[in-house]
Design a protein around this motif. Structure first.
Motif, PDB file in Angstrom:
ATOM      1  N   GLN A 203      50.360   4.441   7.345  1.00 18.59           N
ATOM      2  CA  GLN A 203      51.477   4.918   8.161  1.00 18.59           C
ATOM      3  C   GLN A 203      51.994   6.269   7.665  1.00 18.59           C
ATOM      4  O   GLN A 203      52.252   7.180   8.464  1.00 18.59           O
ATOM      5  CB  GLN A 203      52.618   3.898   8.139  1.00 18.59           C
ATOM      6  CG  GLN A 203      53.736   4.198   9.120  1.00 18.59           C
ATOM      7  CD  GLN A 203      53.321   3.993  10.559  1.00 18.59           C
ATOM      8  OE1 GLN A 203      53.357   2.912  11.083  1.00 18.59           O
ATOM      9  NE2 GLN A 203      52.893   5.072  11.224  1.00 18.59           N
TER      10      GLN A 203
ATOM     11  N   ALA B 266      55.255   6.810  18.058  1.00 21.77           N
ATOM     12  CA  ALA B 266      54.329   6.102  17.171  1.00 21.77           C
ATOM     13  C   ALA B 266      54.701   4.630  17.049  1.00 21.77           C
ATOM     14  O   ALA B 266      53.847   3.748  17.221  1.00 21.77           O
ATOM     15  CB  ALA B 266      54.316   6.765  15.795  1.00 21.77           C
TER      16      ALA B 266
ATOM     17  N   GLU C  51      52.501   1.538  18.495  1.00 23.44           N
ATOM     18  CA  GLU C  51      51.991   0.579  17.509  1.00 23.44           C
ATOM     19  C   GLU C  51      52.494  -0.832  17.809  1.00 23.44           C
ATOM     20  O   GLU C  51      51.742  -1.811  17.674  1.00 23.44           O
ATOM     21  CB  GLU C  51      52.420   0.999  16.102  1.00 23.44           C
ATOM     22  CG  GLU C  51      51.683   2.230  15.589  1.00 23.44           C
ATOM     23  CD  GLU C  51      52.245   2.750  14.280  1.00 23.44           C
ATOM     24  OE1 GLU C  51      51.666   3.689  13.716  1.00 23.44           O
ATOM     25  OE2 GLU C  51      53.281   2.214  13.815  1.00 23.44           O
TER      26      GLU C  51
ATOM     27  N   ALA D 161      50.123  -3.889  18.649  1.00 17.14           N
ATOM     28  CA  ALA D 161      50.179  -5.063  17.765  1.00 17.14           C
ATOM     29  C   ALA D 161      50.436  -6.331  18.565  1.00 17.14           C
ATOM     30  O   ALA D 161      49.834  -7.387  18.297  1.00 17.14           O
ATOM     31  CB  ALA D 161      51.267  -4.869  16.712  1.00 17.14           C
TER      32      ALA D 161
ATOM     33  N   GLY E 231      47.088  -2.737  14.745  1.00 16.97           N
ATOM     34  CA  GLY E 231      47.806  -1.839  15.634  1.00 16.97           C
ATOM     35  C   GLY E 231      48.143  -0.529  14.944  1.00 16.97           C
ATOM     36  O   GLY E 231      47.939   0.562  15.494  1.00 16.97           O
ATOM     37  N   VAL E 232      48.639  -0.628  13.706  1.00 20.98           N
ATOM     38  CA  VAL E 232      48.962   0.567  12.924  1.00 20.98           C
ATOM     39  C   VAL E 232      47.688   1.315  12.542  1.00 20.98           C
ATOM     40  O   VAL E 232      47.605   2.537  12.653  1.00 20.98           O
ATOM     41  CB  VAL E 232      49.764   0.186  11.658  1.00 20.98           C
ATOM     42  CG1 VAL E 232      49.964   1.401  10.753  1.00 20.98           C
ATOM     43  CG2 VAL E 232      51.106  -0.406  12.034  1.00 20.98           C
ATOM     44  N   SER E 233      46.677   0.576  12.092  1.00 21.76           N
ATOM     45  CA  SER E 233      45.437   1.196  11.645  1.00 21.76           C
ATOM     46  C   SER E 233      44.729   1.933  12.772  1.00 21.76           C
ATOM     47  O   SER E 233      44.274   3.070  12.601  1.00 21.76           O
ATOM     48  CB  SER E 233      44.505   0.126  11.058  1.00 21.76           C
ATOM     49  OG  SER E 233      43.278   0.683  10.638  1.00 21.76           O
TER      50      SER E 233
ATOM     51  N   PHE F 282      46.012   3.036  15.794  1.00 18.65           N
ATOM     52  CA  PHE F 282      46.766   4.165  16.334  1.00 18.65           C
ATOM     53  C   PHE F 282      46.708   5.367  15.408  1.00 18.65           C
ATOM     54  O   PHE F 282      46.617   6.512  15.863  1.00 18.65           O
ATOM     55  CB  PHE F 282      48.228   3.783  16.577  1.00 18.65           C
ATOM     56  CG  PHE F 282      49.068   4.948  17.005  1.00 18.65           C
ATOM     57  CD1 PHE F 282      48.938   5.493  18.276  1.00 18.65           C
ATOM     58  CD2 PHE F 282      49.973   5.533  16.133  1.00 18.65           C
ATOM     59  CE1 PHE F 282      49.695   6.598  18.670  1.00 18.65           C
ATOM     60  CE2 PHE F 282      50.736   6.630  16.517  1.00 18.65           C
ATOM     61  CZ  PHE F 282      50.599   7.157  17.786  1.00 18.65           C
ATOM     62  N   ASN F 283      46.744   5.102  14.107  1.00 16.93           N
ATOM     63  CA  ASN F 283      46.684   6.197  13.139  1.00 16.93           C
ATOM     64  C   ASN F 283      45.249   6.636  12.853  1.00 16.93           C
ATOM     65  O   ASN F 283      45.009   7.433  11.961  1.00 16.93           O
ATOM     66  CB  ASN F 283      47.376   5.791  11.835  1.00 16.93           C
ATOM     67  CG  ASN F 283      48.881   5.744  11.976  1.00 16.93           C
ATOM     68  OD1 ASN F 283      49.547   6.777  12.046  1.00 16.93           O
ATOM     69  ND2 ASN F 283      49.443   4.548  12.042  1.00 16.93           N
TER      70      ASN F 283
ATOM     71  N   LEU G  49      44.552   2.831  21.750  1.00 19.75           N
ATOM     72  CA  LEU G  49      45.285   3.219  20.542  1.00 19.75           C
ATOM     73  C   LEU G  49      44.636   4.421  19.870  1.00 19.75           C
ATOM     74  O   LEU G  49      45.326   5.362  19.447  1.00 19.75           O
ATOM     75  CB  LEU G  49      45.340   2.038  19.564  1.00 19.75           C
ATOM     76  CG  LEU G  49      46.252   0.865  19.947  1.00 19.75           C
ATOM     77  CD1 LEU G  49      46.056  -0.290  18.991  1.00 19.75           C
ATOM     78  CD2 LEU G  49      47.717   1.302  19.947  1.00 19.75           C
TER      79      LEU G  49
ATOM     80  N   GLY H 195      46.419   8.057  19.668  1.00 23.03           N
ATOM     81  CA  GLY H 195      46.637   8.635  18.345  1.00 23.03           C
ATOM     82  C   GLY H 195      45.927   9.956  18.162  1.00 23.03           C
ATOM     83  O   GLY H 195      46.399  10.840  17.441  1.00 23.03           O
TER      84      GLY H 195
ATOM     85  N   THR I 246      46.886  12.100  14.644  1.00 21.49           N
ATOM     86  CA  THR I 246      46.609  11.353  13.415  1.00 21.49           C
ATOM     87  C   THR I 246      45.150  11.506  12.978  1.00 21.49           C
ATOM     88  O   THR I 246      44.747  10.912  11.987  1.00 21.49           O
ATOM     89  CB  THR I 246      46.901   9.854  13.631  1.00 21.49           C
ATOM     90  OG1 THR I 246      46.098   9.387  14.729  1.00 21.49           O
ATOM     91  CG2 THR I 246      48.367   9.632  13.966  1.00 21.49           C
TER      92      THR I 246
END
Length: 434
Positions: free
Chosen positions: A67, A119, A123, A127, A151-153, A155-156, A189, A193, A298
């Motif tokens: 993140q 973001a 996310e 998620a 979700g975080v992984s 999108f980033n 995602l 990103g 990202t």
């Protein structure tokens, strides 16, 4: 740069401690540092499998690093400053201006607020969709945790996954190759990103502004073209390959081709075994990884706008035109020189690292080039070389990931327009080109 380096070092120290591993033993510091570098540089290359090796605590550390790395150190620092109601100084605004690739400081803090809001909302939605789908495959609590992590992984554009804990390590999303929901959510995602927060802001304000900026038009056009061409090329090359698309039905072939075209845009997950890809496909993916995502996103790579500028220069030269014109706008020469310089320096870095790794590692050349480009583009796709790297190889790839994450931004800052005017010009000379 210093901030990123300190975060990586701290993350490496934490991940090397016994509590961060599943078996309660210390992780070799070089592997922990490699993972921290990969997470902070939102790459996804790993020397140990994330799902099977690290404990929940270790995975949460990796998630935090992703993140911070995805949004950027200065963005996160500004977020904390805003939460604590601290004033953003002029120096900090200048740094934010460069970090976000903005031409002026006007509205920079407002933009940071939008970046963070976009973001977190994207996310959260990703998620939630993941959690709903995976609740049919695992307990609800684990499905929610998996949804948040991926979700975080995704999108980033980090590419880290936890599916190695269910079977063989490094399997990524291969068990979901025919799952429309997982594939579509992941691709959305990754694309969102990789577009960049400037473009997302432009799209959301389109109704009021009634027009897109030149930057947004170029990014959207280049992104669509690269994904479309990539899908077609991968589909054609792998259509009869039994190890990849050959065993899938028509819908699965198209979905897998689309996914493998999106993933090299600096994301990292894969739904087919990349080792089984034909060498022509592997080389084509190397090209996609080198181009990468878009500025202010990202992702990494030389960026879609840089690639578009170079293509525009080639077309203008072939047509005998002096100016590069995109959507009825002429590009300044300094932009062309910057694009050319970034590309040449990036290519030189990839070539140099590939040559060094070809000496230190006993692997096929195409695999080493693939891994090097993946590290530079902060992609995370792998042909299985990274887990088997020597200590020297791990250090070199880690440094390449660091350079890939910070390099283009640093180069763009270093190559920015200078205010000094030259007092004289040399006489024009001619050399033969071509």
């Amino acid at each position: 740069m210093t901030g990123f380096a300190l975060i990586i070092l701290l993350g490496g120290l934490l991940l090397s401690l016994p509590f961060a591993s599943r078996d309660g033993t210390s992780t070799a510091f070089i592997d922990a540092l490699f993972t921290a570098t990969s997470a902070t540089c939102v790459t996804g290359l790993v020397t140990v499998d994330t799902g099977s090796h690290y404990s929940v605590a270790g995975q949460i550390i990796i998630l935090i690093l992703i993140q911070i790395g995805g949004l950027g150190f200065m963005t996160m620092a500004t977020l904390f400053a805003l939460v604590l109601r601290k004033r953003i100084s002029l120096k900090e605004r200048l740094i934010l201006q460069e970090a976000m690739n903005q031409s002026s400081m006007e509205g920079i803090v407002r933009l940071i607020r939008k970046v963070v809001l976009y973001a977190f909302v994207i996310e959260f939605v990703g998620a939630a969709l993941f959690a709903i789908r995976w609740s049919f495959d695992m307990p609800l609590g684990q499905a929610i945790y998996f949804g948040i992590f991926h979700g975080v992984s995704m999108f980033n554009n980090a590419g880290f996954d936890l599916f190695g804990q269910f079977g063989a390590p490094y399997v990524s999303f291969t068990s979901y190759v025919n799952d429309p929901l997982v594939n579509i959510v992941t691709m959305l995602l990754i694309i969102l990103g990789g577009l960049g927060f400037i473009v997302m802001s432009d799209l959301l304000e389109l109704r009021s502004k009634r027009r897109l900026s030149l930057h947004s038009k170029v990014v959207l056009t280049a992104t669509g073209a690269l994904i479309g061409v990539g899908t077609i090329v991968i589909f054609i090359f792998e259509f009869t390959n039994k190890g990849t698309l050959g065993s899938l039905d028509w819908g699965g072939k198209i979905l897998a081709s689309f996914y493998q075209s999106v993933s090299p845009r600096t994301a990292g997950p894969n739904t087919v075994d990349l080792v089984q890809l034909r060498q022509a496909t592997q080389f084509f993916i190397i090209i996609l990884m080198f181009i990468g995502a878009s500025p202010g996103s990202t992702g990494g790579g030389i960026k879609t706008t840089t690639f578009t500028t170079l293509i525009g220069a080639v077309i203008a030269m072939i047509r005998g035109k002096e100016d590069i014109v995109l959507f009825n706008y002429r590009l300044a020469r300094e932009r062309i020189f910057k694009a050319l310089t970034i590309t040449v320096l990036s290519l030189a870095l990839v070539v140099f690292v590939t040559m060094v790794l070809s000496t230190t590692e006993d692997k096929a050349f195409i695999k080493i080039l693939f891994e090097t480009t993946s590290a530079f583009g902060t992609v995370g796709l792998s042909l299985g070389v990274t887990p088997e790297l020597s200590t020297v190889g791990k250090i070199i790839i880690a440094l390449t990931m660091f350079a890939g994450r910070l390099g283009p931004l640093t180069l763009a800052y270093a190559l920015g327009p200078r205010t000094e005017k030259e007092l004289y010009r040399y006489p024009e000379g001619k050399i033969i080109i071509g």
